[in-house]
Design a protein around this motif. Structure first.
Motif, PDB file in Angstrom:
ATOM      1  N   GLU A 121      11.238  -3.273   0.568  1.00 26.45           N
ATOM      2  CA  GLU A 121      12.082  -2.895   1.400  1.00 26.45           C
ATOM      3  C   GLU A 121      11.691  -3.515   2.775  1.00 26.45           C
ATOM      4  N   SER A 122      10.394  -3.645   2.894  1.00 21.29           N
ATOM      5  CA  SER A 122       9.873  -4.168   4.344  1.00 21.29           C
ATOM      6  C   SER A 122      10.356  -5.512   4.613  1.00 21.29           C
ATOM      7  N   ALA A 123      10.820  -5.579   5.791  1.00 26.83           N
ATOM      8  CA  ALA A 123      11.033  -6.926   6.562  1.00 26.83           C
ATOM      9  C   ALA A 123       9.732  -7.839   6.903  1.00 26.83           C
ATOM     10  N   GLU A 124       8.796  -7.159   6.680  1.00 28.50           N
ATOM     11  CA  GLU A 124       7.361  -7.811   6.910  1.00 28.50           C
ATOM     12  C   GLU A 124       6.695  -8.220   5.785  1.00 28.50           C
ATOM     13  N   PRO A 125       6.048  -9.598   5.777  1.00 25.41           N
ATOM     14  CA  PRO A 125       5.192  -9.839   4.492  1.00 25.41           C
ATOM     15  C   PRO A 125       4.173  -8.811   4.146  1.00 25.41           C
ATOM     16  N   SER A 126       3.689  -8.899   2.967  1.00 22.57           N
ATOM     17  CA  SER A 126       2.371  -8.180   2.611  1.00 22.57           C
ATOM     18  C   SER A 126       1.333  -8.772   3.277  1.00 22.57           C
ATOM     19  N   ALA A 127       0.223  -8.136   3.449  1.00 22.67           N
ATOM     20  CA  ALA A 127      -1.118  -8.540   3.999  1.00 22.67           C
ATOM     21  C   ALA A 127      -2.127  -8.238   2.910  1.00 22.67           C
ATOM     22  N   SER A 128      -1.696  -7.931   1.656  1.00 17.58           N
ATOM     23  CA  SER A 128      -2.681  -7.466   0.740  1.00 17.58           C
ATOM     24  C   SER A 128      -3.376  -8.777   0.280  1.00 17.58           C
TER      25      SER A 128
END
Length: 255
Positions: A121-128
């Motif tokens: 649901e986040s508009a930001e890409p994951s940083a994992s």
């Protein structure tokens, strides 16, 4: 929002959450914090910069062993899960939504390797996950698939996620270590199974000092299964088992 085919999250299901939190904090340098999810003890592994990169929770009853699982981004979880099953995969957790997080499903591919499909649901890409060439310690940098039929597995995943296979490294009797790319990013590789080994995904996190991390593995009750071995680019890798039996990998340099 992450693009289709990105690894967006990682999760450890373990029989001893507190012991796992202490072990990985010592080995990788992660800190552990509560996720704040109501009604469940779900914790977050975070980097030294405070970036959440993975989850930690107790494994469900009936699960045979502690394990790490990865999450891959798709555009439509329900359609992607149905496509997995239609092409020989098995659904173990039907699509479900978690408010504020996203929609997800857990499946195994036709050869038995497990992973989650997810639309965040986040508009930001994951940083994992970070490209290994520019990664900082604490992030995941490599995703390795072991499959009895390597080429069949590659064909399955490239069709599902839009990955491509490009380049390979010879491994003697085990054949070739075939690299997988998502867009222009090398995300991992596929290889054949060792005798007696189970098919599945293994995930590698970056550490600042591979020898220090290897020493902390054994000091903390884990077992080094392979390495440190030098890998292309000059870094070193270690494959290990934590004290609860979950396999994981590390990549790092020798300062």
């Amino acid at each position: 929002m992450n693009r289709r085919g990105d690894f967006v999250w990682y999760e450890l299901l373990t029989r001893d959450v507190d012991a796992a939190a202490a072990f990985y904090g010592d080995v990788v340098g992660w800190t552990v914090q509560d996720s704040g999810t109501p009604g469940i003890d779900y914790r977050l592994f975070t980097t030294a910069a405070g970036i959440p990169v993975a989850g930690l929770m107790a494994m469900p009853p009936g699960m045979p062993a502690s394990t790490w699982l990865g999450y891959v981004a798709v555009d439509d979880v329900d359609a992607a899960a149905a496509d997995f099953v239609a092409n020989g995969g098995t659904q173990h957790m039907p699509p479900m939504s978690m408010p504020g997080v996203g929609r997800m499903a857990m499946l195994t591919d036709p050869q038995g390797a497990a992973l989650y499909l997810m639309r965040s649901e986040s508009a930001e890409p994951s940083a994992s996950f970070q490209d290994a060439n520019g990664a900082t310690p604490g992030h995941f940098v490599w995703n390795e698939l072991t499959a009895p039929d390597q080429d069949r597995a590659i064909a399955f995943y490239t069709a599902r996620f839009g990955w491509r296979q490009e380049g390979a490294m010879p491994m003697g009797p085990l054949g070739e270590y075939k690299f997988l790319l998502s867009g222009d990013t090398a995300i991992g590789a596929a290889m054949g199974t060792f005798p007696g080994a189970q098919p599945g995904w293994q995930y590698y996190a970056m550490v600042a000092d591979i020898d220090h991390a290897a020493a902390r593995i054994t000091a903390g009750g884990g077992t080094i299964l392979q390495g440190p071995d030098q890998i292309p680019g000059g870094s070193y890798s270690v494959v290990a088992s934590d004290p609860m039996g979950a396999h994981f990998g590390l990549v790092g340099s020798r300062p």
